[in-house]
Design a protein around this motif. Structure first.
Motif, mmCIF file in Angstrom:
data_model
loop_
_atom_site.group_PDB
_atom_site.id
_atom_site.type_symbol
_atom_site.label_atom_id
_atom_site.label_comp_id
_atom_site.label_asym_id
_atom_site.label_seq_id
_atom_site.Cartn_x
_atom_site.Cartn_y
_atom_site.Cartn_z
ATOM 1 N N ASP A 1 0.817 -1.224 0.000
ATOM 2 C CA ASP A 1 0.000 0.000 0.000
ATOM 3 C C ASP A 1 0.849 1.273 0.000
ATOM 4 N N ARG A 2 2.163 1.115 0.126
ATOM 5 C CA ARG A 2 3.043 2.298 0.053
ATOM 6 C C ARG A 2 3.369 2.671 -1.385
ATOM 7 N N LEU A 3 2.913 1.882 -2.340
ATOM 8 C CA LEU A 3 3.311 2.124 -3.732
ATOM 9 C C LEU A 3 2.158 1.770 -4.669
ATOM 10 N N THR A 4 2.372 2.008 -5.976
ATOM 11 C CA THR A 4 1.368 1.660 -6.978
ATOM 12 C C THR A 4 1.718 0.298 -7.560
ATOM 13 N N TYR A 5 0.890 -0.693 -7.240
ATOM 14 C CA TYR A 5 1.143 -2.062 -7.702
ATOM 15 C C TYR A 5 0.219 -2.356 -8.882
ATOM 16 N N LEU A 6 0.806 -2.757 -9.996
ATOM 17 C CA LEU A 6 0.055 -2.988 -11.231
ATOM 18 C C LEU A 6 0.188 -4.451 -11.660
ATOM 19 N N PRO A 7 -0.670 -5.345 -11.165
ATOM 20 C CA PRO A 7 -0.615 -6.753 -11.605
ATOM 21 C C PRO A 7 -1.237 -6.902 -12.983
ATOM 22 N N GLY A 8 -0.976 -8.041 -13.619
ATOM 23 C CA GLY A 8 -1.581 -8.331 -14.918
ATOM 24 C C GLY A 8 -1.145 -7.376 -16.021
ATOM 25 N N HIS A 9 0.063 -6.830 -15.905
ATOM 26 C CA HIS A 9 0.610 -5.927 -16.926
ATOM 27 C C HIS A 9 1.830 -6.583 -17.579
ATOM 28 N N ARG A 10 1.756 -6.805 -18.887
ATOM 29 C CA ARG A 10 2.883 -7.396 -19.610
ATOM 30 C C ARG A 10 3.695 -6.277 -20.257
ATOM 31 N N VAL A 11 4.921 -6.103 -19.813
ATOM 32 C CA VAL A 11 5.780 -5.066 -20.388
ATOM 33 C C VAL A 11 6.337 -5.578 -21.712
ATOM 34 N N TRP A 12 6.177 -4.770 -22.759
ATOM 35 C CA TRP A 12 6.716 -5.227 -24.054
ATOM 36 C C TRP A 12 7.869 -4.357 -24.548
ATOM 37 N N HIS A 13 8.018 -3.149 -23.989
ATOM 38 C CA HIS A 13 9.164 -2.333 -24.401
ATOM 39 C C HIS A 13 9.446 -1.256 -23.363
ATOM 40 N N VAL A 14 10.724 -0.939 -23.185
ATOM 41 C CA VAL A 14 11.106 0.178 -22.322
ATOM 42 C C VAL A 14 12.011 1.099 -23.130
ATOM 43 N N GLU A 15 11.585 2.356 -23.220
ATOM 44 C CA GLU A 15 12.381 3.347 -23.949
ATOM 45 C C GLU A 15 13.327 4.036 -22.996
ATOM 46 N N ASP A 16 14.462 4.437 -23.521
ATOM 47 C CA ASP A 16 15.433 5.189 -22.748
ATOM 48 C C ASP A 16 14.754 6.434 -22.195
ATOM 49 N N GLY A 17 15.079 6.761 -20.930
ATOM 50 C CA GLY A 17 14.575 8.035 -20.430
ATOM 51 C C GLY A 17 13.677 8.117 -19.233
ATOM 52 N N PHE A 18 12.728 7.315 -18.810
ATOM 53 C CA PHE A 18 12.382 5.984 -19.292
ATOM 54 C C PHE A 18 10.874 5.925 -19.489
ATOM 55 N N THR A 19 10.427 5.257 -20.529
ATOM 56 C CA THR A 19 8.996 5.022 -20.716
ATOM 57 C C THR A 19 8.766 3.527 -20.861
ATOM 58 N N HIS B 1 6.268 0.553 -21.718
ATOM 59 C CA HIS B 1 5.046 0.232 -22.460
ATOM 60 C C HIS B 1 4.568 -1.150 -22.055
ATOM 61 N N ALA B 2 3.293 -1.273 -21.750
ATOM 62 C CA ALA B 2 2.754 -2.553 -21.298
ATOM 63 C C ALA B 2 1.345 -2.753 -21.833
ATOM 64 N N LEU B 3 0.887 -3.997 -21.725
ATOM 65 C CA LEU B 3 -0.503 -4.340 -22.016
ATOM 66 C C LEU B 3 -1.122 -4.837 -20.716
ATOM 67 N N ALA B 4 -2.268 -4.270 -20.360
ATOM 68 C CA ALA B 4 -2.926 -4.639 -19.107
ATOM 69 C C ALA B 4 -4.092 -5.566 -19.374
#
Lengths: 83, 454
Positions: free
Chosen positions: B66-84, B86-89
């Motif tokens: 509960d101290r953070l934002t937990y995002l289950p069921g998210h498949r990360v498909w790319h991470v851009e430098d900087g950083f972004t 990208h996932a599918l939920a």
């Protein structure tokens, strides 16, 4: 107990189970065939890595049976070649 | 813009995310799983933790989510430098999501390392981790009469877990003869207790445990009905065979870290003692790319306890770099000492449970190597004759590794076979050649065009 429907046949599941787990518990080991050899395939890696367990759920194709949680009344179809 | 996004909610990711959030950072923890815990703490919806080791450590971390934002069921498909990121939920109606963050912690864990054998694509042949996932996450034993095979201490919790769940375990076939490993286990009281527990369970359930043996073929038409088990010589060439009836095989030869994201970001990698490609990190779990940290199995397969330590170190380092609360030096020293000890143990484990070249003797010309594209050993041999003596060329000429799984399952074996043509063992460059995946997950084309902030 809740159930899904696999190719017309009711398959029970416990809430929280994946569709792949429900099929395995019912003794169903494969639900699609390969594109070239027509070989049967089901669960292999069990954790979403291998894509062997692809299945169609409520008309939505190419889902991983090991990753999709079963919901009451889901209509599940395998069958197709590399469905 | 978050302070940090942690990718993976297994032991390392949970520890990193909670440490960073406790130090005051704005943390997003993103994970493909439906529940936190990764593979080690994979659990049923109504879990009590009775069959899990170190369950208390998991409960402490889960209670801090509960101290953070937990995002289950998210498949990360790319991470851009900087950083972004990208996932599918969602597990069926996928929704594109993007998260911007100043730092990234990679805690994507590992999956079973597969070695092909004739019949390994028959339904009823599962990875050891797959059988364990079914049992831990769904409370379903993978079969009724099960053979467990491969190499490494992980085979023991798999076999004993299946037996406790009511399955008949027809045998555990450990390819190595890890006689020297016991003295390393004896130095770690927790591991010694765990090992003694497995030995007692094997005895209670009358499960034969054979070292220097392997499953070299699976038999059946539409499903597995039996396996051939062979005694192996030192190099794993089969010397004497027998057939054992079973409806299921759970097989695993160690683990392959999941490196798509660090490779997308350009992080330096190297080969670990177990022959797997891993992310290179410094003492504070920093990778070669500023702002990118890695912890757990991605930095070397070593188990959940080590992952918890590395994750906490990574979380503390991210927080300190972000100007958050500086960690207590005594805490850091304690963590570093524990990491040294557990890394040394992992090194001893890798030395005791190697992969030997004789596994390739099991393959026939018509044995599948790549399950997705149905590429046989024979097709790979033809590619080698055309000059494919590295796994990347072998892939381009034979299509091995070009299917749905993008070479995750066959990549390691393809690397061995391609290098073997020149009489050498696979090296880091061979493994890098097959580990790059610009899209870490299969996507529908429309999802490339649209993604949203959560």
């Amino acid at each position: 107990m809740s159930q899904i429907v696999f190719e017309g046949r009711p398959v029970p599941f416990h809430p929280g189970q994946s569709i792949g787990a429900a099929l395995t518990a019912a003794g169903i080991r494969s639900w699609r065939t390969t594109r070239s050899g027509g070989r049967p395939r089901g669960l292999y890696c069990g954790i979403g890595v291998c894509f062997d367990c692809l299945i169609t759920v409520n008309g939505r194709p190419s889902l991983r049976a090991c990753m999709v949680e079963a919901r009451e009344g889901d209509v599940v179809e395998g069958g197709g070649r590399d469905a | 813009m978050r302070d940090v996004v942690v990718i993976g909610a297994g032991p390392a990711g949970l520890a990193a995310a909670v440490a960073a959030a406790t130090a005051g950072l704005d943390v997003a923890l993103i994970d493909a799983g439906r529940r936190p815990g990764g593979q080690f703490y994979r659990h049923h919806a109504a879990e009590t933790g009775r069959l899990h080791h170190d369950w208390d450590a998991f409960v402490r971390l889960r209670d801090a989510l509960d101290r953070l934002t937990y995002l289950p069921g998210h498949r990360v498909w790319h991470v851009e430098d900087g950083f972004t990121v990208h996932a599918l939920a969602g597990d069926r109606d996928e929704r594109p999501v993007r998260i911007d963050a100043r730092a990234v912690v990679v805690a994507t864990g590992a999956h079973d390392r597969s070695l092909p054998f004739p019949g390994w694509d028959l339904p009823g042949v599962l990875t050891a981790g797959g059988a364990q996932a079914l049992l831990k996450g769904d409370r379903v034993p993978a079969g009724k009469r099960i053979v467990v095979a491969g190499t490494g201490p992980f085979l023991l919790p798999v076999a004993t877990g299946l037996a406790r769940a009511g399955a008949t375990v027809a045998g555990v076939f450990e390819a190595n003869r890890p006689y020297g490993f016991a003295r390393h286990v004896a130095r770690h009281p927790g591991k010694a207790r765990e090992g003694a527990g497995y030995a007692a369970l094997l005895a209670r359930h009358r499960i034969p445990y054979r070292t220097g043996h392997a499953v070299v073929a699976a038999h059946g038409d539409d499903r597995i009905e039996a396996v051939t088990v062979a005694r192996l010589d030192r190099d794993w060439a089969p010397v004497r065979e027998r057939v054992i009836a079973c409806d299921t095989v759970a097989v695993g030869y160690g683990f392959t870290p999941q490196l798509e994201i660090p490779l997308q970001l350009g992080c330096a990698t190297r080969m670990d003692a177990d022959g797997s490609l891993i992310v290179a990190v410094d003492v504070t779990q920093r990778t070669s790319v500023p702002g990118v940290y890695a912890a757990g199995e991605t930095t070397g397969v070593g188990g959940a306890q080590l992952s918890l330590v590395e994750g906490e170190l990574a979380g503390l380092a991210v927080a300190e770099a972000a100007g958050g609360v500086a960690p207590d030096p005594a805490d850091v020293q304690r963590l570093l000492a524990r990491r040294r000890r557990l890394r040394a143990f992992a090194g001893a484990m890798h030395a005791a449970y190697p992969v030997r070249p004789g596994w390739m003797d099991r393959l026939r010309d018509d044995t599948l190597v790549c399950r997705c594209e149905e590429v046989t050993r024979g097709r790979l041999a033809e590619a080698a004759e055309l000059g494919a003596t590295d796994p990347r060329s072998a892939k381009l000429l034979s299509r091995a590794g070009m299917g749905w799984c993008q070479g995750r399952v066959c990549g390691y074996a393809t690397a061995w076979l391609a290098a073997g043509v020149c009489g050498r063992l696979p090296g880091a460059d061979d493994l890098r050649g097959i580990a790059r995946r610009p899209l870490a997950q299969p996507l529908r084309l429309g999802d490339l065009a649209t993604d949203d902030q959560p």
